[in-house]
Motif scaffolding. Structure first.
Motif, PDB file in Angstrom:
ATOM      1  N   MET A   1       0.836  -1.182   0.000  1.00 45.46           N
ATOM      2  CA  MET A   1       0.000   0.000   0.000  1.00 45.46           C
ATOM      3  C   MET A   1       0.883   1.247   0.000  1.00 45.46           C
ATOM      4  SD  MET A   1      -2.884   0.944   2.781  1.00 45.46           S
ATOM      5  CE  MET A   1      -2.716   2.547   3.486  1.00 45.46           C
ATOM      6  N   ASP A   2       0.583   2.159  -0.886  1.00 42.82           N
ATOM      7  CA  ASP A   2       1.340   3.393  -0.984  1.00 42.82           C
ATOM      8  C   ASP A   2       0.828   4.376   0.061  1.00 42.82           C
ATOM      9  OD1 ASP A   2       3.134   5.226  -1.995  1.00 42.82           O
ATOM     10  OD2 ASP A   2       1.655   6.064  -3.377  1.00 42.82           O
ATOM     11  N   VAL A   3       1.724   4.837   0.901  1.00 46.01           N
ATOM     12  CA  VAL A   3       1.349   5.758   1.970  1.00 46.01           C
ATOM     13  C   VAL A   3       1.834   7.144   1.591  1.00 46.01           C
ATOM     14  CG1 VAL A   3       1.678   6.326   4.392  1.00 46.01           C
ATOM     15  CG2 VAL A   3       1.522   3.951   3.700  1.00 46.01           C
ATOM     16  N   LYS A   4       0.906   8.114   1.586  1.00 42.71           N
ATOM     17  CA  LYS A   4       1.320   9.478   1.255  1.00 42.71           C
ATOM     18  C   LYS A   4       1.222  10.363   2.483  1.00 42.71           C
ATOM     19  CE  LYS A   4      -3.130  11.074  -0.373  1.00 42.71           C
ATOM     20  NZ  LYS A   4      -3.855  11.803  -1.350  1.00 42.71           N
ATOM     21  N   ALA A   5       2.083  11.351   2.518  1.00 42.45           N
ATOM     22  CA  ALA A   5       2.074  12.301   3.630  1.00 42.45           C
ATOM     23  C   ALA A   5       0.828  13.175   3.544  1.00 42.45           C
ATOM     24  CB  ALA A   5       3.336  13.151   3.595  1.00 42.45           C
ATOM     25  N   LEU A   6       0.294  13.502   4.689  1.00 41.40           N
ATOM     26  CA  LEU A   6      -0.899  14.338   4.777  1.00 41.40           C
ATOM     27  C   LEU A   6      -0.502  15.793   4.955  1.00 41.40           C
ATOM     28  CD1 LEU A   6      -2.695  12.078   7.377  1.00 41.40           C
ATOM     29  CD2 LEU A   6      -3.239  12.192   4.967  1.00 41.40           C
ATOM     30  N   ASP A   7      -1.405  16.710   4.595  1.00 35.94           N
ATOM     31  CA  ASP A   7      -1.179  18.122   4.860  1.00 35.94           C
ATOM     32  C   ASP A   7      -1.711  18.403   6.269  1.00 35.94           C
ATOM     33  OD1 ASP A   7      -0.700  20.802   4.777  1.00 35.94           O
ATOM     34  OD2 ASP A   7      -2.493  21.267   3.602  1.00 35.94           O
ATOM     35  N   LEU A   8      -0.808  18.463   7.231  1.00 35.34           N
ATOM     36  CA  LEU A   8      -1.191  18.600   8.633  1.00 35.34           C
ATOM     37  C   LEU A   8      -1.095  20.037   9.136  1.00 35.34           C
ATOM     38  CD1 LEU A   8       0.698  15.447   9.872  1.00 35.34           C
ATOM     39  CD2 LEU A   8      -1.754  15.653   9.473  1.00 35.34           C
ATOM     40  N   GLY A   9      -0.743  20.943   8.267  1.00 36.64           N
ATOM     41  CA  GLY A   9      -0.599  22.326   8.701  1.00 36.64           C
ATOM     42  C   GLY A   9       0.770  22.577   9.287  1.00 36.64           C
ATOM     43  N   GLU A  10       0.873  23.686  10.014  1.00 39.13           N
ATOM     44  CA  GLU A  10       2.150  24.116  10.561  1.00 39.13           C
ATOM     45  C   GLU A  10       2.667  23.194  11.655  1.00 39.13           C
ATOM     46  OE1 GLU A  10       3.171  28.174  12.366  1.00 39.13           O
ATOM     47  OE2 GLU A  10       2.269  28.614  10.404  1.00 39.13           O
ATOM     48  N   ASP A  11       1.785  22.786  12.543  1.00 35.18           N
ATOM     49  CA  ASP A  11       2.202  21.963  13.678  1.00 35.18           C
ATOM     50  C   ASP A  11       1.761  20.509  13.460  1.00 35.18           C
ATOM     51  OD1 ASP A  11       2.955  20.866  16.071  1.00 35.18           O
ATOM     52  OD2 ASP A  11       1.880  22.305  17.326  1.00 35.18           O
ATOM     53  N   ASN A  12       2.732  19.656  13.196  1.00 36.35           N
ATOM     54  CA  ASN A  12       2.427  18.247  12.945  1.00 36.35           C
ATOM     55  C   ASN A  12       2.900  17.349  14.093  1.00 36.35           C
ATOM     56  OD1 ASN A  12       5.175  18.445  12.574  1.00 36.35           O
ATOM     57  ND2 ASN A  12       5.227  17.235  10.691  1.00 36.35           N
ATOM     58  N   SER A  13       3.073  17.934  15.282  1.00 37.12           N
ATOM     59  CA  SER A  13       3.566  17.165  16.429  1.00 37.12           C
ATOM     60  C   SER A  13       2.514  16.162  16.899  1.00 37.12           C
ATOM     61  CB  SER A  13       3.959  18.105  17.573  1.00 37.12           C
ATOM     62  OG  SER A  13       2.850  18.902  17.954  1.00 37.12           O
ATOM     63  N   LEU A  14       2.959  14.944  17.185  1.00 34.59           N
ATOM     64  CA  LEU A  14       2.082  13.851  17.611  1.00 34.59           C
ATOM     65  C   LEU A  14       2.721  13.119  18.774  1.00 34.59           C
ATOM     66  CD1 LEU A  14      -0.316  11.813  17.179  1.00 34.59           C
ATOM     67  CD2 LEU A  14       1.189  10.620  15.589  1.00 34.59           C
ATOM     68  N   LEU A  15       1.957  12.937  19.839  1.00 34.75           N
ATOM     69  CA  LEU A  15       2.400  12.154  20.990  1.00 34.75           C
ATOM     70  C   LEU A  15       1.668  10.825  20.974  1.00 34.75           C
ATOM     71  CD1 LEU A  15       3.781  11.701  23.765  1.00 34.75           C
ATOM     72  CD2 LEU A  15       1.844  12.931  24.790  1.00 34.75           C
ATOM     73  N   LEU A  16       2.419   9.730  21.029  1.00 30.26           N
ATOM     74  CA  LEU A  16       1.837   8.382  21.132  1.00 30.26           C
ATOM     75  C   LEU A  16       2.181   7.834  22.507  1.00 30.26           C
ATOM     76  CD1 LEU A  16       2.927   6.890  17.678  1.00 30.26           C
ATOM     77  CD2 LEU A  16       0.753   7.963  18.260  1.00 30.26           C
TER      78      LEU A  16
END
Length: 183
Positions: free
Chosen positions: A1-16
């Motif tokens: 499956m081809d995974v493409k980057a999303l347009d997340l805006g200026e702040d793309n920080s993610l905490l898991l």
């Protein structure tokens, strides 16, 4: 499956935040491929520390962690960054608690196992429009099992009280509780 980057805006920080290390690593890798800047934590203490020091724009938090409740991380993050989009992951028998998570500030909750696409759909959902139905919804047996587990937890894991409230024979309930969760 081809995974493409999303347009997340200026702040793309993610905490898991999850104490299942293999799952945490797989999810972090999948989210990085989609354009998130990922930080991971394996405990409530680590999750709260990151939430306080560097509150992210997005968070995916497991409800039950070895050192406590993921709701503590949700509360800390909500205090530090009210606009953060938070998805709570819940395992068996914890849907009632997940609803409580939404009430204290989580954007949504998902049952485990959830894949990266389900999580992204929940994280990026905006407005009152409903998210698309899940690709693999819970079976009727699983929904029944979840309900029984919820009542069991609400009755402080008292089999007799749970059986009474569910109008079920105690031995039947014990057999159901002894089995693994259905798929």
């Amino acid at each position: 499956m081809d995974v493409k980057a999303l347009d997340l805006g200026e702040d793309n920080s993610l905490l898991l935040v999850d104490d299942d290390e293999p799952f945490l690593k797989r999810l972090a890798k999948a989210m990085e491929k989609r354009g998130f800047s990922v930080e991971t934590a394996g405990s409530v203490v680590a999750g709260k520390a990151i939430s306080t020091a560097r509150p992210p724009a997005y968070a995916v938090i497991d409800l039950r962690l070895e050192d406590g409740n993921g709701l503590d991380v949700v509360e800390t993050l909500r205090e530090r960054r009210p606009d953060s989009r938070i998805v709570v992951l819940t395992g068996y028998g914890a849907i009632a608690t997940a609803v409580a998570a939404v009430k204290i500030g989580a954007t949504d909750y998902l049952s485990k196992p959830a894949d990266a696409n389900d999580i992204i759909n929940a994280l990026l959902q905006t407005g009152d429009e409903l998210p698309p139905p899940p690709e693999n919804p819970m079976s009727a047996d699983r929904v029944r099992w979840e309900h029984i587990q919820r009542i069991y937890e609400l009755c402080d894991r008292n089999v007799s009280e749970t059986a009474r409230r569910l109008n079920m024979h105690r031995r039947t309930l014990q057999r159901i509780l002894a089995k693994r969760s259905p798929k």
